[in-house]
Write a protein that holds these residues in place. Sequence first.
Motif, mmCIF file in Angstrom:
data_model
loop_
_atom_site.group_PDB
_atom_site.id
_atom_site.type_symbol
_atom_site.label_atom_id
_atom_site.label_comp_id
_atom_site.label_asym_id
_atom_site.label_seq_id
_atom_site.Cartn_x
_atom_site.Cartn_y
_atom_site.Cartn_z
ATOM 1 N N PRO A 20 13.989 -87.764 -75.869
ATOM 2 C CA PRO A 20 14.934 -88.257 -76.881
ATOM 3 C C PRO A 20 14.286 -88.486 -78.243
ATOM 4 O O PRO A 20 14.897 -88.209 -79.268
ATOM 5 C CB PRO A 20 15.468 -89.561 -76.289
ATOM 6 C CG PRO A 20 14.591 -89.896 -75.133
ATOM 7 C CD PRO A 20 13.881 -88.650 -74.725
ATOM 8 N N ILE A 21 13.064 -88.955 -78.261
ATOM 9 C CA ILE A 21 12.382 -89.192 -79.546
ATOM 10 C C ILE A 21 12.119 -87.865 -80.244
ATOM 11 O O ILE A 21 12.361 -87.728 -81.448
ATOM 12 C CB ILE A 21 11.078 -89.992 -79.343
ATOM 13 C CG1 ILE A 21 11.405 -91.405 -78.857
ATOM 14 C CG2 ILE A 21 10.252 -90.029 -80.621
ATOM 15 C CD1 ILE A 21 10.210 -92.239 -78.464
ATOM 16 N N VAL A 26 13.233 -83.850 -84.484
ATOM 17 C CA VAL A 26 13.586 -82.471 -84.840
ATOM 18 C C VAL A 26 14.838 -82.458 -85.710
ATOM 19 O O VAL A 26 14.899 -81.756 -86.717
ATOM 20 C CB VAL A 26 13.777 -81.600 -83.576
ATOM 21 C CG1 VAL A 26 14.454 -80.285 -83.909
ATOM 22 C CG2 VAL A 26 12.434 -81.353 -82.910
ATOM 23 N N ARG A 27 15.841 -83.256 -85.341
ATOM 24 C CA ARG A 27 17.067 -83.312 -86.145
ATOM 25 C C ARG A 27 16.787 -83.830 -87.553
ATOM 26 O O ARG A 27 17.311 -83.302 -88.530
ATOM 27 C CB ARG A 27 18.121 -84.166 -85.456
ATOM 28 C CG ARG A 27 18.942 -83.349 -84.468
ATOM 29 C CD ARG A 27 20.125 -84.133 -83.940
ATOM 30 N NE ARG A 27 19.761 -84.499 -82.574
ATOM 31 C CZ ARG A 27 19.966 -85.667 -82.021
ATOM 32 N NH1 ARG A 27 20.554 -86.621 -82.672
ATOM 33 N NH2 ARG A 27 19.586 -85.908 -80.787
ATOM 34 N N LEU A 28 15.964 -84.872 -87.658
ATOM 35 C CA LEU A 28 15.636 -85.423 -88.977
ATOM 36 C C LEU A 28 14.880 -84.414 -89.831
ATOM 37 O O LEU A 28 15.192 -84.216 -91.002
ATOM 38 C CB LEU A 28 14.814 -86.698 -88.824
ATOM 39 C CG LEU A 28 15.561 -87.938 -88.365
ATOM 40 C CD1 LEU A 28 14.578 -89.071 -88.064
ATOM 41 C CD2 LEU A 28 16.563 -88.371 -89.419
#
Length: 122
Positions: A20-21, A26-28
């Motif tokens: 999850p981290i 990756v999204r950020l």
Amino acid sequence: MVVIETTLGTGPWPLTKPGPIERVLVRLLSATIPAANPDFDPLFENVRMWWVEIDPAGVPQRELGFDEQGQIIVAAPLGDNFGFFTDSNMTFSPNEHPTVLNASFESAWAEFESHWAERSRA
């Protein structure tokens, strides 16, 4: 120029599932840093073989990535895509890889580039 064939950097990807981290990071990063290969990043994991055109120093100039069926699915540099090997500091020694006829590479490149141009206009 010499064209080599290699399976370096081929899938399947990822080797491990991100936690999850990692997914949040990756999204950020994806939201703030422009992608080096906006059209091809999702396809790199499907590449099973590369043809890489190298200069006399072994520096990649152009690349074609093929999927399991032998279809070209990525090429670079092309459009806004910098490439997998062409956007790296990696060098190749032609005597360490099978070579591909320049005419075969040029023909494949021209065909992919033509289809790419048609798709980009649509």
